[in-house]
Structure formats: C-alpha cells, structure tokens
Write a protein that holds these residues in place. Sequence first.
Motif, short mmCIF file in Angstrom:
data_model
loop_
_atom_site.label_atom_id
_atom_site.label_comp_id
_atom_site.label_asym_id
_atom_site.label_seq_id
_atom_site.Cartn_x
_atom_site.Cartn_y
_atom_site.Cartn_z
N THR A 1 -1.51 1.47 -12.33
CA THR A 1 -2.23 2.59 -13.28
C THR A 1 -3.88 2.60 -11.99
O THR A 1 -4.15 3.66 -12.34
N ALA A 2 -4.51 1.37 -12.76
CA ALA A 2 -5.86 1.02 -12.51
C ALA A 2 -6.54 1.93 -11.03
O ALA A 2 -7.17 2.32 -10.77
N ARG A 3 -5.84 1.64 -9.98
CA ARG A 3 -5.84 1.89 -8.54
C ARG A 3 -5.78 3.53 -8.93
O ARG A 3 -6.50 4.19 -8.13
N ILE A 4 -4.24 4.00 -9.39
CA ILE A 4 -4.92 5.71 -9.50
C ILE A 4 -6.13 5.95 -9.81
O ILE A 4 -6.24 7.23 -9.42
N ASP A 5 -6.30 5.48 -10.97
CA ASP A 5 -7.41 6.28 -11.79
C ASP A 5 -8.71 6.19 -10.75
O ASP A 5 -9.29 7.26 -11.46
N ALA A 6 -8.76 4.84 -10.57
CA ALA A 6 -9.74 4.78 -9.47
C ALA A 6 -9.75 5.67 -8.59
O ALA A 6 -11.33 6.16 -7.93
N ARG A 7 -8.54 6.79 -7.96
CA ARG A 7 -8.67 7.22 -6.80
C ARG A 7 -9.39 8.78 -7.53
O ARG A 7 -9.92 9.87 -6.14
N GLY A 8 -9.62 9.13 -8.14
CA GLY A 8 -9.67 9.84 -9.13
C GLY A 8 -8.79 11.38 -8.90
O GLY A 8 -7.17 11.03 -8.14
N ASP A 9 -8.89 12.61 -8.41
CA ASP A 9 -8.55 13.45 -8.10
C ASP A 9 -8.16 14.18 -6.88
O ASP A 9 -8.89 14.85 -6.13
N ASP A 10 -7.03 12.85 -6.08
CA ASP A 10 -7.17 13.56 -5.23
C ASP A 10 -5.65 13.85 -4.69
O ASP A 10 -5.47 14.19 -3.12
N PRO B 1 -3.89 16.98 -0.22
CA PRO B 1 -3.94 15.55 -0.04
C PRO B 1 -4.70 15.52 1.22
O PRO B 1 -4.88 15.98 2.28
N GLU B 2 -5.72 14.75 1.33
CA GLU B 2 -6.65 14.25 2.68
C GLU B 2 -6.06 13.19 3.50
O GLU B 2 -5.02 12.32 2.33
N SER B 3 -5.84 12.89 4.10
CA SER B 3 -4.75 11.32 5.06
C SER B 3 -5.49 10.53 4.70
O SER B 3 -6.87 10.50 4.80
N VAL B 4 -5.10 9.43 4.42
CA VAL B 4 -5.98 8.23 4.13
C VAL B 4 -6.91 7.86 5.35
O VAL B 4 -7.53 6.76 5.26
N PHE B 5 -6.35 8.27 6.48
CA PHE B 5 -7.14 8.27 8.12
C PHE B 5 -8.68 8.86 7.75
O PHE B 5 -9.56 8.66 8.57
N SER C 1 -2.72 15.76 5.42
CA SER C 1 -2.05 14.40 5.03
C SER C 1 -0.39 15.16 5.80
O SER C 1 0.42 14.22 6.11
N GLY C 2 -0.41 16.02 5.89
CA GLY C 2 1.15 16.50 7.08
C GLY C 2 2.18 16.96 5.68
O GLY C 2 1.82 16.68 4.11
N GLY D 1 2.03 14.17 -1.01
CA GLY D 1 1.68 13.36 -1.84
C GLY D 1 2.73 12.15 -1.92
O GLY D 1 1.66 10.98 -2.74
N SER D 2 3.57 11.87 -1.19
CA SER D 2 4.50 11.14 -1.36
C SER D 2 3.91 9.88 -0.34
O SER D 2 3.85 8.75 -0.38
#
Length: 452
Positions: free
Chosen positions: A33-42, A140-144, A150-151, A156-157
């Motif tokens: 939950t904290a990690r998702i919140d920290a990424r904001g509107d991704d 979504p942007e690729s994690v790279f 992102s494809g 999102g998955s």
Amino acid sequence: MQLLSSPSATVSGLRAGYASGALRPADVVAELTARIDARGDDHVWISRTPVDELHRRARELEGLDPAGHPLWGVPVAVKDNIDAVGLPTTAACPAFTRTPDADATAVRRLRAAGAIVVGKTNLDQFATGLNGGRSPYGAPESVFGGDLISGGSSSGSAVAVAAGLVPVALGTDTAGSGRVPAALNGVVGLKPTRGLVGTAGMLPACRSLDCVSVFTRDLAGAAEVLAVLAGPDPDDPWSRAAPPEAPGAGPVVVALPEDLDLDRGDGTADTGIADAFARVAATVAARAAGTVGTPTAALREAGDLLYGGPWVAERLAVLAGVLDTHRDAVLPVTRAVIEAGARFSAVEAFRARYRLQELRAEVARLFATADVLLLPTVPTTFTRAELAAEPVVRNLVLGRYTQATNLLDLAAVAVPAGTTDDGRPFGVTLLGPAFSEARLLHAAAALLGPPR
C-alpha cells in the motif's frame, strides 16, 4: 522491509518469508500500500481494493492453513476486463462500467488459493492494442523510463509486477497482450493454451482466441500460478483440459528463425534488437540438445489475419452493442479498429479460415522437428510520443511475432533477456504446440536461466 522491491519478490520468496515467520500478510499489505501510494498517479491502477478490506483479508488468511493454499498471502493485480467482486469492471471505458456480482473463474481460483486481490489495472481500451496508450486512464510508462511505452493491452498488470507492487498479475492475451508488455518491462509473461484457463467473467476481445495470461517476476512463479488457474471451467464453453501426457522436462531441440524481420515500420531495422537476439540465440544454441533453422513467414501471415483479416469482425461481434450505446465513449482509434470488422463478408471469413488451417499444418510440421521456437518478443521499441504520432502502424509492428500464436493454437512464455546495447528492454519468447506449457517453462529455465 522492502521485500516487494527486491529480486526475491516472488511467490516462492513470499512463501518462504511466511513459513519462517519473518513475514505476515498484514506486513505485506502495509508495504505494498505504501509503495503504490508513493508512486502517485502512474496510470497503473483503475481501481484499488480499500486498505481496510486488504487488512480484513490479511486477518482472514491467518485462520487458513498455508499448506493447503498455494498462493497464501500473495498479492495479485487483475486486469480491468476481468471481473473481481468488490471492484468495478471498466475495460478502460468509464461509460461501460459494470459492478460484477461474481468473480471471474480465474479470480475465484486465485482467492481460493489464498491470494489477496489488490486492485484492477489499466489496459488498452477493450483490450484492443499492444502499446498501453489507448486508455482514458492514461498511458503507463515502462519501468525502464525514457518515455518508453509499457506495452499493451495488459499495460498496468505488467508494470505492477515490474515495479515491485505485486508479485503476480493477471492479464489477457489475444494478439500478444500477455507478452508484449512483459518484454517491455522485463518480467515473465505466460500465455497458456487457449481454453486451459477458463475465461468466464472476462470481457472478451475475440472470444474464440482470448486467454487469461500471467505476469510474474520469475518462471517458477508463473508455473505456480498456472497450476492454480488451469483446469476445466464449466462456465466457459471454450474451456479445454490438458491431455494427461503433456510434454515436460527433457532435452530440448530449438527452432531458430532464418528470416528475422525487425523493420520498425518505416523501412529501417532495429539493429539493437538484432544484436541482442543474436547473443541470446547463441547462448540457447550452446545449451540446447540441438537446433533447426526455420522460416517465419507462415507465422507472420497468420498474424496478419488477426487485424488485417476477418477475425477483426469478431471484435465487432462482441462490442457492437457498446458502440451502439456508448459510441462517443470509445476512443477513436479503438472504434476504428473494431468497426473495420464490418467490411468482411462470410465468404471472406471462410476463405481466411481455410488459409489459416493450411498455415497451422505448416507450423505443425515445424514442431515435428523441434520442441520450441525462439523469437524476439517484439521487433523494436517505441516511445509514447512515437506511438501517439503513428498509433496504428506501430501497434501492428509490436505484434509481428505475437499475433499468430492464438490463431495457430500455440502456447508461449515471454522471458526477459536483458537490454540492448543502448539500454532498452529486450525479451524473447518460446513458443510450442498446444498444452506444452510444462515443456516451455522447463526450456526457458534451462536455456535462458543462469548457467548451471
């Protein structure tokens, strides 16, 4: 804790942490939950399970025996064209939104195995696209990074797993939606045989071809999740059972392409992808029991039937009612793809079906001499800006080596394979005949994993 951001953020890693007492489901829920919140509107999530409900589920799991629940305490994300009770299903079209009163079969089996459903993920609208940018909920942007796509359509998955938000996510796959985003985000994408995993409760794109796909951080996790999901689905008329003697471990003969096409859609080839594939192919050849060369023209021709042939009419058959009632809510590019199905006649559909059967016979002969076929998952990469400038042609480029798989009744697993020399994500796919999942997963570990 930072468990979910580490390379050990896998199904087996979580289970080991639980077994040792170092972790509890409530700990994992708090961290994710904290990690998702920290990424904001991704742009990864369309909806999320409320935090108090996640903690309620964590408490509920404390009363269940982990030994009898293979995914006990494992957080999962679900693509938002798959029903999950308590969360709306939008298919990335707000006007379409429905509130399901039952889980999709795949979600029900995950929950029964002890999984925690974290939320619903973004997708190309109505699962139509391979780029991850066709959504009113953002791209979504690729994690790279680097503005790389992102494809899609399971954008999102794939990002949710790659970013360490969850160790498992469900996608779908008609043209490559469970493999293209895996390659572009450096995760494993397993596309099972059509019908092996029930699709009841999933909004179809092409109902005769659709599959539920699985994203994980490693091959072992994909195998563990598939073991939970696979099996006859009485609510899915397309459901099929695997034969009792499906191939598994053993020496592997690999087919390698002789006519690789890495054109970016503009007459230029992606030399970075070519060099990366050559390195992987050399490693595979050194580890395999043998190799055979094969042309790939039959696969490309079959793939062209999906969007350039009458199978696009199947999308219209599924979504004509949506276009009638919510036409303005459907993105123009999505609407154009779906409505193109109206131009095909029944005669053209039968002719294409005859040609597809010929192509299936040709590909079957390949698998009489090889166990698996190795291909680059995508022939190139694009930025989000490049896709926005040329959304149709470049989308088709991304599916060059994925679009044929379901039409030809093949299974596939996409595996990350490092990066190109200029730092872009690179992945390969192993393909095999229907119900060859165990062989594919074994081959991927043996041929593409760390040296033993």
